[in-house]
Every structure is written in structure tokens, then in C-alpha cells.
Design a protein around this motif. Structure first.
Motif, PDB file in Angstrom:
ATOM      1  N   VAL A   1      -9.972   3.117  -7.155  1.00 38.37           N
ATOM      2  CA  VAL A   1      -9.821   1.736  -7.642  1.00 38.37           C
ATOM      3  C   VAL A   1      -8.823   0.966  -6.763  1.00 38.37           C
ATOM      4  O   VAL A   1      -8.237  -0.014  -7.196  1.00 38.37           O
ATOM      5  CB  VAL A   1      -9.358   1.722  -9.117  1.00 38.37           C
ATOM      6  N   GLY A   2      -8.650   1.421  -5.525  1.00 42.27           N
ATOM      7  CA  GLY A   2      -7.629   0.862  -4.646  1.00 42.27           C
ATOM      8  C   GLY A   2      -7.758  -0.621  -4.371  1.00 42.27           C
ATOM      9  O   GLY A   2      -6.762  -1.353  -4.351  1.00 42.27           O
ATOM     10  N   GLN A   3      -8.995  -1.102  -4.150  1.00 47.88           N
ATOM     11  CA  GLN A   3      -9.160  -2.514  -3.834  1.00 47.88           C
ATOM     12  C   GLN A   3      -8.738  -3.390  -5.006  1.00 47.88           C
ATOM     13  O   GLN A   3      -8.076  -4.414  -4.820  1.00 47.88           O
ATOM     14  CB  GLN A   3     -10.610  -2.810  -3.448  1.00 47.88           C
ATOM     15  N   ALA A   4      -9.096  -2.986  -6.195  1.00 47.99           N
ATOM     16  CA  ALA A   4      -8.701  -3.748  -7.374  1.00 47.99           C
ATOM     17  C   ALA A   4      -7.190  -3.682  -7.563  1.00 47.99           C
ATOM     18  O   ALA A   4      -6.548  -4.687  -7.920  1.00 47.99           O
ATOM     19  CB  ALA A   4      -9.404  -3.200  -8.609  1.00 47.99           C
ATOM     20  N   ALA A   5      -6.594  -2.513  -7.292  1.00 46.55           N
ATOM     21  CA  ALA A   5      -5.143  -2.367  -7.445  1.00 46.55           C
ATOM     22  C   ALA A   5      -4.391  -3.232  -6.452  1.00 46.55           C
ATOM     23  O   ALA A   5      -3.409  -3.910  -6.799  1.00 46.55           O
ATOM     24  CB  ALA A   5      -4.746  -0.900  -7.278  1.00 46.55           C
ATOM     25  N   MET A   6      -4.821  -3.241  -5.201  1.00 43.71           N
ATOM     26  CA  MET A   6      -4.159  -4.058  -4.180  1.00 43.71           C
ATOM     27  C   MET A   6      -4.325  -5.545  -4.471  1.00 43.71           C
ATOM     28  O   MET A   6      -3.410  -6.352  -4.234  1.00 43.71           O
ATOM     29  CB  MET A   6      -4.722  -3.729  -2.803  1.00 43.71           C
ATOM     30  N   GLY A   7      -5.480  -5.922  -4.999  1.00 45.74           N
ATOM     31  CA  GLY A   7      -5.733  -7.334  -5.289  1.00 45.74           C
ATOM     32  C   GLY A   7      -4.867  -7.904  -6.383  1.00 45.74           C
ATOM     33  O   GLY A   7      -4.741  -9.126  -6.516  1.00 45.74           O
TER      34      GLY A   7
ATOM     35  N   ALA B   1       0.832  -1.200   0.000  1.00 47.50           N
ATOM     36  CA  ALA B   1       0.000   0.000   0.000  1.00 47.50           C
ATOM     37  C   ALA B   1       0.866   1.249   0.000  1.00 47.50           C
ATOM     38  O   ALA B   1       0.578   2.234  -0.703  1.00 47.50           O
ATOM     39  CB  ALA B   1      -0.919  -0.009   1.224  1.00 47.50           C
ATOM     40  N   GLN B   2       1.944   1.218   0.751  1.00 43.77           N
ATOM     41  CA  GLN B   2       2.848   2.368   0.820  1.00 43.77           C
ATOM     42  C   GLN B   2       3.526   2.625  -0.522  1.00 43.77           C
ATOM     43  O   GLN B   2       3.708   3.770  -0.933  1.00 43.77           O
ATOM     44  CB  GLN B   2       3.884   2.129   1.909  1.00 43.77           C
ATOM     45  N   GLN B   3       3.923   1.561  -1.209  1.00 37.10           N
ATOM     46  CA  GLN B   3       4.575   1.717  -2.504  1.00 37.10           C
ATOM     47  C   GLN B   3       3.631   2.340  -3.533  1.00 37.10           C
ATOM     48  O   GLN B   3       4.035   3.193  -4.330  1.00 37.10           O
ATOM     49  CB  GLN B   3       5.078   0.363  -3.008  1.00 37.10           C
ATOM     50  N   ILE B   4       2.370   1.924  -3.519  1.00 40.33           N
ATOM     51  CA  ILE B   4       1.397   2.503  -4.451  1.00 40.33           C
ATOM     52  C   ILE B   4       1.155   3.969  -4.106  1.00 40.33           C
ATOM     53  O   ILE B   4       1.108   4.837  -4.982  1.00 40.33           O
ATOM     54  CB  ILE B   4       0.078   1.711  -4.411  1.00 40.33           C
ATOM     55  N   ALA B   5       1.024   4.257  -2.814  1.00 38.69           N
ATOM     56  CA  ALA B   5       0.723   5.619  -2.381  1.00 38.69           C
ATOM     57  C   ALA B   5       1.892   6.571  -2.564  1.00 38.69           C
ATOM     58  O   ALA B   5       1.710   7.791  -2.528  1.00 38.69           O
ATOM     59  CB  ALA B   5       0.286   5.607  -0.913  1.00 38.69           C
ATOM     60  N   SER B   6       3.087   6.039  -2.755  1.00 40.07           N
ATOM     61  CA  SER B   6       4.267   6.904  -2.824  1.00 40.07           C
ATOM     62  C   SER B   6       4.384   7.665  -4.142  1.00 40.07           C
ATOM     63  O   SER B   6       5.199   8.577  -4.244  1.00 40.07           O
ATOM     64  CB  SER B   6       5.545   6.079  -2.616  1.00 40.07           C
TER      65      SER B   6
ATOM     66  N   PHE C   1      -3.630  -9.212  -0.214  1.00 40.67           N
ATOM     67  CA  PHE C   1      -3.313  -7.788  -0.242  1.00 40.67           C
ATOM     68  C   PHE C   1      -4.554  -6.915  -0.427  1.00 40.67           C
ATOM     69  O   PHE C   1      -4.525  -5.727  -0.101  1.00 40.67           O
ATOM     70  CB  PHE C   1      -2.311  -7.491  -1.362  1.00 40.67           C
ATOM     71  N   ALA C   2      -5.645  -7.476  -0.940  1.00 46.22           N
ATOM     72  CA  ALA C   2      -6.850  -6.685  -1.189  1.00 46.22           C
ATOM     73  C   ALA C   2      -7.410  -6.086   0.091  1.00 46.22           C
ATOM     74  O   ALA C   2      -8.063  -5.039   0.070  1.00 46.22           O
ATOM     75  CB  ALA C   2      -7.908  -7.536  -1.878  1.00 46.22           C
ATOM     76  N   SER C   3      -7.146  -6.722   1.239  1.00 45.79           N
ATOM     77  CA  SER C   3      -7.660  -6.219   2.514  1.00 45.79           C
ATOM     78  C   SER C   3      -7.002  -4.904   2.923  1.00 45.79           C
ATOM     79  O   SER C   3      -7.458  -4.232   3.845  1.00 45.79           O
ATOM     80  CB  SER C   3      -7.440  -7.260   3.617  1.00 45.79           C
ATOM     81  N   GLY C   4      -5.935  -4.524   2.242  1.00 54.47           N
ATOM     82  CA  GLY C   4      -5.222  -3.297   2.604  1.00 54.47           C
ATOM     83  C   GLY C   4      -5.750  -2.045   1.942  1.00 54.47           C
ATOM     84  O   GLY C   4      -5.066  -1.016   1.959  1.00 54.47           O
ATOM     85  N   VAL C   5      -6.947  -2.074   1.382  1.00 55.17           N
ATOM     86  CA  VAL C   5      -7.463  -0.923   0.647  1.00 55.17           C
ATOM     87  C   VAL C   5      -7.667   0.283   1.562  1.00 55.17           C
ATOM     88  O   VAL C   5      -7.434   1.433   1.160  1.00 55.17           O
ATOM     89  CB  VAL C   5      -8.777  -1.289  -0.082  1.00 55.17           C
ATOM     90  N   VAL C   6      -8.078   0.054   2.813  1.00 58.10           N
ATOM     91  CA  VAL C   6      -8.278   1.176   3.734  1.00 58.10           C
ATOM     92  C   VAL C   6      -6.941   1.831   4.067  1.00 58.10           C
ATOM     93  O   VAL C   6      -6.825   3.059   4.136  1.00 58.10           O
ATOM     94  CB  VAL C   6      -8.981   0.704   5.019  1.00 58.10           C
TER      95      VAL C   6
END
Length: 512
Positions: free
Chosen positions: A323-329, A264-269, A335-340
Motif C-alpha cells: 500500500v506504499g503509493q497510498a501511504a506516500m500520498g 520514504a525512509q521514515q516509513i521504511a525505518s 510524495f506519491a512518486s516516491g513509492v519505488v
């Protein structure tokens, strides 16, 4: 009468230089992200969340040691080069030597105490020696900082955005099918950092050459270290603000949860890196105007970059968050549980934008006060994280770690922007109502995108949100100089600005 057109041309050239530097470096980060996603996919699918969490914690500690080993010279080297225009090779040699000595010291400590890298985990045979990569990371950073002084942003793009991430991804993929899979990601990391070191050192040697008449002078090196002490402290505080969450989480949570948080941190960076993409050119432009006492232009440049950063960050927050849940999945079902967590971390980047840009000027006009607020923010984050992480909640406290980071980011954003405005005597905020005007239709498009299947969300949907925001922003928000960020014109102005010298800072502007 002739002075006004000349000043206007110079101001336009500076703005064009800022835009060009930001475009080049940000494009490099996009390339790096494009290579980083395959690594995250490989790590999540072939190694698993637990192994990724172990990798994330170990590399975090190593990168902390490497950052400390640079002793603030990633930003401070520019001033030393400006003071020694006839001995720039010697200045770079001094910086490389102190970074090498500090890096070797940090590596020795971690080789002796490998449990600092791998807490609560069984050591593999090669784990003890992983810390030996520290000096190479620090030396690469110093070499790239020297090249950035001469506006050679392409070297950083090549080393950090192409060679390093692609070597990491390719090596991790290859090692996943060998007997070394247990340490596969760590070995891949070492190989990628060695490749980046060579890619950084080679152009630095070509640019500066070997120092002539250089000799070891302990007193000179100590003065260099002491002068950059506040910058080193600010670097540590900034690093802490970005890594303290994982460090504390690693003491309370499982390696699997750290792996989810890391993805999640890598995507948010992505949004956060936009600010750093302006650093190579922002320093020369600001110091030139500070040396001339032109505080109006300094404030104007800060406002301009703050607006650019906020625009791109808000676009990324909306498109990635919706689209965070789809991205994490993509990286595995776990990893999909990390959308929040992803949503909160994206909000952090938006909150931290103003503080990050303001610090680019504060390190020249109020180093001491800037460091003080950085430390205060770090203390607040540490206290909130220690309070929130152990509490029972979603994802075992991971959301708490992200929320603590958000609160600290908001505090620093308000404090540092107010401090800079007070020092310059002019407003520095990049907020404009056009940001909200563009966000509303983009959010509406996102709500429609969520009604589609996940593959559509990650392709057409993602670009529909981004495109909606971009269209409204370009049509109604970007005016005049704003469009230089994405524009291709003004080639002559960019060429003129590429030669802007880094003027020495006036003594009055170094007060704390």
C-alpha cells in the motif's frame, strides 16, 4: 541432576527477558512512529517537500555530530558500569563529560561552518546556531544508555517515543502559522531534543545520584575513549550506512527530492528499529553467557532474535510496501512518486536484518573484524551511490541511492553472519521456511487490497495483509519460545531475568 533444571530455568528466563525487552522498546517505537506520522503530515502539507528536505539534511548532519560525540559509549558504557559496580555514578559522570566535550567541539565546528548543514541554500537568521543542540542530544543518549544497563527501557520509551516526537509535531504545527515558519521545523526540532534531554537526565540522576569523590582525571577519560574507539567506529559505519544515501543525494539532487526520499525512509525505518529494541537487554544476556563460555546459548539467542526480527520485518515490508503509493500520498501529491524508493528501502531493511543482529554479538567477540566489514560495506555503498545517483533515471537518482544501500546491506548480512558463526562454532541464521509460507498468502491478500480505493487500502487493507501474515506465522511458524515475543505468560521468569547481571567479558572474547 539439579543443575539441568536450574540451567533450563535460567535459559528460559533469558529468553523471556529478551522478549520482554523487545516488546517494551518496540512498543515505544510504535508510539514514536505514531507521533512521527503527524509531523510528516504537517511538514508535507504545511511546509512542503523542499522545506522538509532542508530540515532532513540539517538534522542528519547534527545527529551525525551527536553520534560521534557519544564516542561509542551508547553501547560501551555498559562494560564500564560492569567494571565499576561500586562507582557507577562516577562511570556515568565520566561518560557524560567526554560526550559533553566532544559535543561542544562538534557544535563549534558547525557554528563556524553552517554551510555544512545547509548546502546550496540561503541561510536564515537562526540557522547558524542550530548546531548548539548537539551536546544535548549526545548527553541524552549517554543518560539513557546508563539507565538501559539497569533494564530501565521505559525511560527511553518515555523520552524518545513520547516526549520527543510529540513535542516535535506540536511545535511544528504551532510555528507553521507564525512569522517563524521559515525555521519552524528546525525550532521544533530543538525544542523536542531539549525536552528529551530533560526527560533522560532526570531519571538518570535519580538512579545513579551525584558521584561522590569524583575528580577530573584526563588519563582515565582517555582510557575510556580509547577502549570504545572500535565501537565509535562501528557506530559511524552503521550511521553512514543509514545516512550516506541522503548525504550524497543532497549533493546532486534538489531539496524537494530529498524531502520525498526522507519521507520514504521514515516509513521504511519501522522494521529496522525492531533490532535496536532488543539492544538494552541483548547485551547483558550475551555477555553473561560469553563470560561463562557458553557459546551454544549465545548462538541460540542470536538465532531466536534473528527470527523474531525477520518475522516482524517481513510483515512490515509486505503491508507497507503493497500500500506504499497510498501511504506516500498521505503527505502530499508530490510524495506519491516516491513509492519505488519506499519499496527498495523496505527491501533494504529485510536484507540488513541478519547483519544487524549479528553485530550485537560481534561487538563482543570480534570488534575489529566487525568494524572492518562495516567499513567495507560503507565503501561499497559509497561507490555504488556515487555511480548510480548522478545517472538519469526515475526520481533523479533517488532509486539509485536506495539500490546502492540494498547491495551494501546484503553484503554485510552475509559477511557478518558467517563471521559470527565461525567465531561461535554454531549457526546463527534466523531464516526459516515458515517465513515464506506466511509471506505467500499475505502477498495474495495484498493483490486483492490493491483493487480497492486508497482509503480502504490504508485502513482495512493494511491490517488485512498484516493479519494474514500474522495468523499464518502464529499458527505454523511460532513454536515454543517463539511465542514469548507476543506472549503475556511466564511472569516469574521475566521477573527473574530482569535482574540478570552484565558480566564482564572474558579477555579471550575481545579479540579482533
Amino acid at each position: 541432576m539439579l543443575a539441568e533444571p536450574a540451567a533450563s530455568s535460567r535459559d528460559a528466563a533469558e529468553t523471556a527477558a529478551l522478549a520482554k525487552g523487545g516488546r517494551t522498546s518496540f512498543f515505544g517505537y510504535v508510539l514514536r512512529l505514531a507521533a512521527r506520522f503527524p509531523f510528516l503530515f504537517i511538514a508535507g502539507r504545511l511546509y512542503g517537500a523542499e522545506a522538509l528536505g532542508r530540515f532532513a539534511y540539517a538534522t542528519m548532519v547534527v545527529e551525525l555530530a551527536a553520534m560521534l560525540a557519544t564516542l561509542g559509549l551508547k553501547r560501551g558504557l555498559a562494560e564500564d558500569l560492569a567494571r565499576r559496580p561500586d562507582d557507577q555514578a562516577g562511570a556515568v559522570a565520566d561518560a557524560l563529560l567526554v560526550a559533553l566535550l566532544a559535543g561542544l567541539l562538534g557544535a563549534a565546528v558547525l557554528v563556524a561552518l553552517p554551510e555544512l548543514l545547509f548546502p546550496a541554500a540561503r541561510l536564515h537568521p537562526l540557522d547558524r546556531w542550530f548546531a548548539l543542540i548537539i551536546p544535548f542530544i549526545a548527553l541524552a543518549d549517554i543518560a539513557l544508555a546508563g539507565l538501559a544497563f539497569h533494564h530501565d527501557v521505559a525511560a527511553t520509551v518515555r523520552a524518545r517515543s513520547i516526549i520527543e516526537p510529540w513535542m516535535l509535531s506540536i511545535a511544528a504545527l504551532a510555528l507553521a502559522f507564525t512569522a517563524w515558519k521559515g525555521d519552524g521545523m528546525l525550532i521544533a526540532y530543538v525544542l523536542s531534543m531539549l525536552a528529551a534531554f530533560l526527560a533522560a537526565l532526570a531519571p538518570a540522576v535519580r538512579r545513579f545520584g551525584w558521584p561522590r569523590g569524583w575528580r577530573f582525571d584526563a588519563a582515565r577519560l582517555w582510557r575510556l575513549v580509547r577502549a570504545n574507539g572500535p565501537l565509535a567506529g562501528a557506530d559511524l559505519a552503521e550511521w553512514g550506512a543509514r545516512r550516506l544515501d541522503i548525504f550524497i543525494l543532497g549533493r546532486f539532487a534538489s531539496a524537494e527530492l530529498i524531502g520525498i526520499y526522507y519521507v520514504a525512509q521514515q516509513i521504511a525505518s519501522l522494521p529496522q528499529r525492531l533490532k535496536s529494541s532488543f539492544d538494552p537487554i541483548l547485551g547483558p544476556v550475551l555477555t553473561r553467557n560469553l563470560a561463562a563460555g557458553n557459546l551454544v546459548k549465545v548462538a541460540a539467542h542470536v538465532r531466536q532474535i534473528s527470527f523474531w526480527v525477520a518475522s516482524v520485518q517481513l510483515a512490515a515490508v509486505l503491508s507497507l510496501g503493497i500500500v506504499g503509493q497510498a501511504a506516500m500520498g498521505l503527505f502530499g501529491p508530490a510524495f506519491a512518486s516516491g513509492v519505488v524508493v519506499l519499496a527498495v528501502l523496505l527491501a533494504v531493511e529485510l536484507l540488513a536484518a541478519q547483519a544487524a543482529v549479528a553485530e550485537g554479538a560481534l561487538i563482543y567477540v570480534a570488534r575489529g573484524r566487525n568494524l572492518t566489514w562495516s567499513v567495507i560495506g560503507l565503501v561499497v555503498q559509497a561507490g555504488l551511490t556515487l555511480w548510480l545517483v548522478p545517472l538519469d533515471g526515475p526520481l533523479g537518482g533517488a532509486v539509485g541511492a536506495a539500490a546502492a544501500l540494498a547491495a551494501a546491506a546484503l553484503l554485510q548480512s552475509v559477511a557478518k553472519s558467517r563471521l559470527l558463526a565461525a567465531r561461535l562454532g554454531h549457526p546463527v541464521s534466523g531464516w526459516r521456511w515458515s517465513l515464506l509460507l506466511a509471506a505467500l498468502p499475505a502477498f495474495g491478500a495484498g493483490m486483492l487490497v490493491l483493487r480497492t480505493p486508497e482509503p480502504i487500502q490504508l485502513t482495512i487493507g493494511f491490517f488485512a495483509i498484516l493479519g494474514t501474515f500474522g495468523f499464518v506465522m502464529w499458527r505454523f511458524g511460532f513454536k515454543g519460545a517463539d511465542r514469548l515475543l507476543l506472549g503475556r505468560g511466564l511472569k516469574q521468569l521475566e521477573a527473574d531475568a530482569a535482574g540478570l547481571p552484565l558480566a564482564p567479558i572474558l579477555p579471550g572474547h575481545q579479540a579482533s
